[in-house]
Motif scaffolding. Sequence first.
Motif, PDB file in Angstrom:
ATOM      1  N   UNK B  16      -4.572  20.959  -6.131  1.00 12.00           N
ATOM      2  CA  UNK B  16      -3.259  21.532  -5.882  1.00 12.00           C
ATOM      3  C   UNK B  16      -2.895  22.478  -4.803  1.00 12.00           C
ATOM      4  N   UNK B  86      10.220  12.710  -5.897  1.00 12.62           N
ATOM      5  CA  UNK B  86       8.725  13.189  -6.129  1.00 12.62           C
ATOM      6  C   UNK B  86       7.410  11.660  -5.841  1.00 12.62           C
ATOM      7  N   UNK B 103      10.688  11.723 -15.096  1.00 16.83           N
ATOM      8  CA  UNK B 103       9.844  12.484 -16.872  1.00 16.83           C
ATOM      9  C   UNK B 103       9.220  12.900 -17.324  1.00 16.83           C
ATOM     10  N   UNK B 104       8.055  11.774 -17.027  1.00 13.61           N
ATOM     11  CA  UNK B 104       6.734  11.619 -16.812  1.00 13.61           C
ATOM     12  C   UNK B 104       6.370  11.488 -15.404  1.00 13.61           C
ATOM     13  N   UNK B 105       5.939  13.068 -14.850  1.00 14.22           N
ATOM     14  CA  UNK B 105       4.957  13.474 -13.945  1.00 14.22           C
ATOM     15  C   UNK B 105       3.237  12.474 -13.486  1.00 14.22           C
ATOM     16  N   UNK B 106       3.371  11.955 -12.711  1.00 16.29           N
ATOM     17  CA  UNK B 106       2.111  11.478 -12.597  1.00 16.29           C
ATOM     18  C   UNK B 106       1.771  11.214 -11.637  1.00 16.29           C
ATOM     19  N   UNK B 107       0.237  12.151 -11.302  1.00 17.76           N
ATOM     20  CA  UNK B 107      -0.938  11.816  -9.813  1.00 17.76           C
ATOM     21  C   UNK B 107      -1.970  11.169 -10.196  1.00 17.76           C
ATOM     22  N   UNK B 108      -2.436   9.815  -9.262  1.00 17.98           N
ATOM     23  CA  UNK B 108      -3.958   9.465  -9.128  1.00 17.98           C
ATOM     24  C   UNK B 108      -4.740  10.036  -8.272  1.00 17.98           C
ATOM     25  N   UNK B 109      -5.306  10.152  -8.333  1.00 20.72           N
ATOM     26  CA  UNK B 109      -6.459  10.335  -7.451  1.00 20.72           C
ATOM     27  C   UNK B 109      -7.896   9.345  -7.467  1.00 20.72           C
ATOM     28  N   UNK B 110      -8.536   8.315  -6.534  1.00 22.21           N
ATOM     29  CA  UNK B 110      -9.209   7.838  -6.647  1.00 22.21           C
ATOM     30  C   UNK B 110      -9.519   7.563  -5.255  1.00 22.21           C
ATOM     31  N   UNK B 144      -4.452   0.208 -13.259  1.00 16.47           N
ATOM     32  CA  UNK B 144      -4.441   1.609 -13.617  1.00 16.47           C
ATOM     33  C   UNK B 144      -4.544   1.969 -12.073  1.00 16.47           C
ATOM     34  N   UNK B 145      -4.362   1.400 -10.915  1.00 15.95           N
ATOM     35  CA  UNK B 145      -5.109   1.939 -10.092  1.00 15.95           C
ATOM     36  C   UNK B 145      -3.684   2.277  -9.075  1.00 15.95           C
TER      37      UNK B 145
END
Lengths: 498, 169
Positions: B16, B86, B103-110, B144-145
Amino acid sequence: MDKTIDFSEFTRQSSKGIIVIYGNLLITIFKKTWVVFLLLITRISKFRHFDKTYFIVGVICLFVFLFIRSYVLFRNFQFKIEGDNFILKKGIFSKKNTSISLDRIQNINFSQNLIQQLINVYQVSIETAGSNKTEISIKALSLQDAKALKEKISSKDIQEKELEQDSLKPLLTIDAGSLLKVSFSENHLQSLLVFLGLLLGFYQQIEDVFKNFFEEDILKNYVKESKELVFGSFFLIVIVLFVLLIIAIASSFVRVFLFHFNLRFFMKNDAFEIKQGLTNKKMIVLKKGKVQSITISTNPLKKKLGISYVVFKQAVSGKVKKKKEKLIKIVGCKELHLERIKESLFLKNELVNSKKEYPHSYFKFRIAFKSMLWILFINVFLLLFFNSLKTLYFNSIWIPLFLFIAYKKIKKTFFKISENLLLVGKGALETHFTYVEIFKIQNIKLRQTIFQKRRDIIDVVLQTAAGKIIIPCVPYHRAIDIYNYMLYKVEKSTKEWM
Amino acid sequence: MIQFQNNEIIELPDITEITFNRVEKKYLKVVLLSTFINFFIGSLFFILFIEKIIAKKIPEYTGIFYFLFSCFVISIFIVLIVGFPKRKFAVRDKDVSYKSGLFIEKMVTVPFSRIQHIEIEEGVFSRLFKLAKISVFTAGDSSDDLEIKGITKEKALQIKEFISQKING
């Protein structure tokens, strides 16, 4: 057959392979055309004499053609090991040349279908993982050659000692008696659905043929008539339900016995070995390091009998279709076996000191809302279908059932995190515990809807090479802690995840 | 963080606290343009559907159908425009992250160590604005990558180069 091949030159399969290929070809053709054959044979007596000879000549020609085809397929199927690569040539008109690096190979499994059992050869399947889409199966090798090939391939990995399989005692053996228990406590509804699915496939096949042969839809009319008859009487409905129940239980038994007959589970230093199957004997070697996650499941009935089943998940390559084959399931495990399996994969007592964490109360709301939607959906559908309000009264009996399932779902959802291990529990009627080692996670995602945002909670979605694991409705700060910790673990780890 | 007491690390790097970069502003044009073209083709069919079927059977409802359809289209565009800021990404020393969603917040980390391969793709409209998409694939179900759309081509190449270096070195 007594001297083994060293596979450095291009090698063909055992010459018995022709029979296996031929048999498989015949079976696939038969599966596609059996209805036509049935029709022809029942009507053949009505044909005049010369028609009959044509028919027989045709069939013989087909058989000969298929034999030639399988012979050529056999001749052209050649493989060798060259340096660090396994090389395969195959194909009749479009020739295919595949080369796989040996360290890409995930597993080498032996299996035998009925034909292979009769002529005593083994099918060797070479599984690869990752983005490589090649899966190779060699249809016929003698046990000796199969073992030699396997050794040759896996010796590049580690110097594996020759393990005397016969002297090794299996950790778990399932005899017919325990298999009966297992079948009895299966999820019969699922078995019924599988069975009905098969039936539907047959029905469509038959219907297609009938449509081609007769103008009017005899079959459809027949089914329609009997449908009307059935739904006309309450008594008949009860009978139908009863029959379905019997079919469901019977298909559970058939399914369990076909797949898990004579199940033996061996535990070795770095691998599990599983042998099972009735018509399709399978011998699977599962390297411990390649297991991505395990799921231990049970249901109320199985719990009473003190048994559960374990599913080992391995990495899947992009194709979802193949997924089923990468799941290795063993049934009828007792508490003792579970402990041994867990101990051998993870550190002992890993999770003892961590506490169970349950989802935020919003999760209850979400589950309840979802089940209400289901009830609404079913009722609207029935209302449109039967067009009478009576069905709605009748349907109200479902509401407690749905609420019960929702309640169970809420109670069974939790997670536990220790230093290296994650345990996620879920289930409604069944109970599933999924164990993953944290360093095997591929990527991490956070997902938050606007409803969740108001309550400051978030879903954590973990992607492993064997599929997704969702931890629903975690308080925001805890989720960020988990996120940071898991990333740290994955990035710090130097262990091979596969 | 009581569970992790045994660990020698006291302060873990916090996701964060890193600053995320927005994707190129130009990319909004690409998004709008391609959505517009899709809807344009879609609306042709829709108008045909209304004029041929609805207008003949229930003519009094045609107005409502047109109204609903335009509301739908407008709301899609609003969501795209409002949700655009966003879309953010960040590259750290050992991983790459992407955020999006209104509306649906997403965060991905690879993490870099789990990357199987990287792809750079330029769409038809993106090429007009010299933009590219970088996709990162991990093992398993690859639907889902992580994908970062709408960065300049130089930036994409730079990221790719950076990641490749980190993986191999």
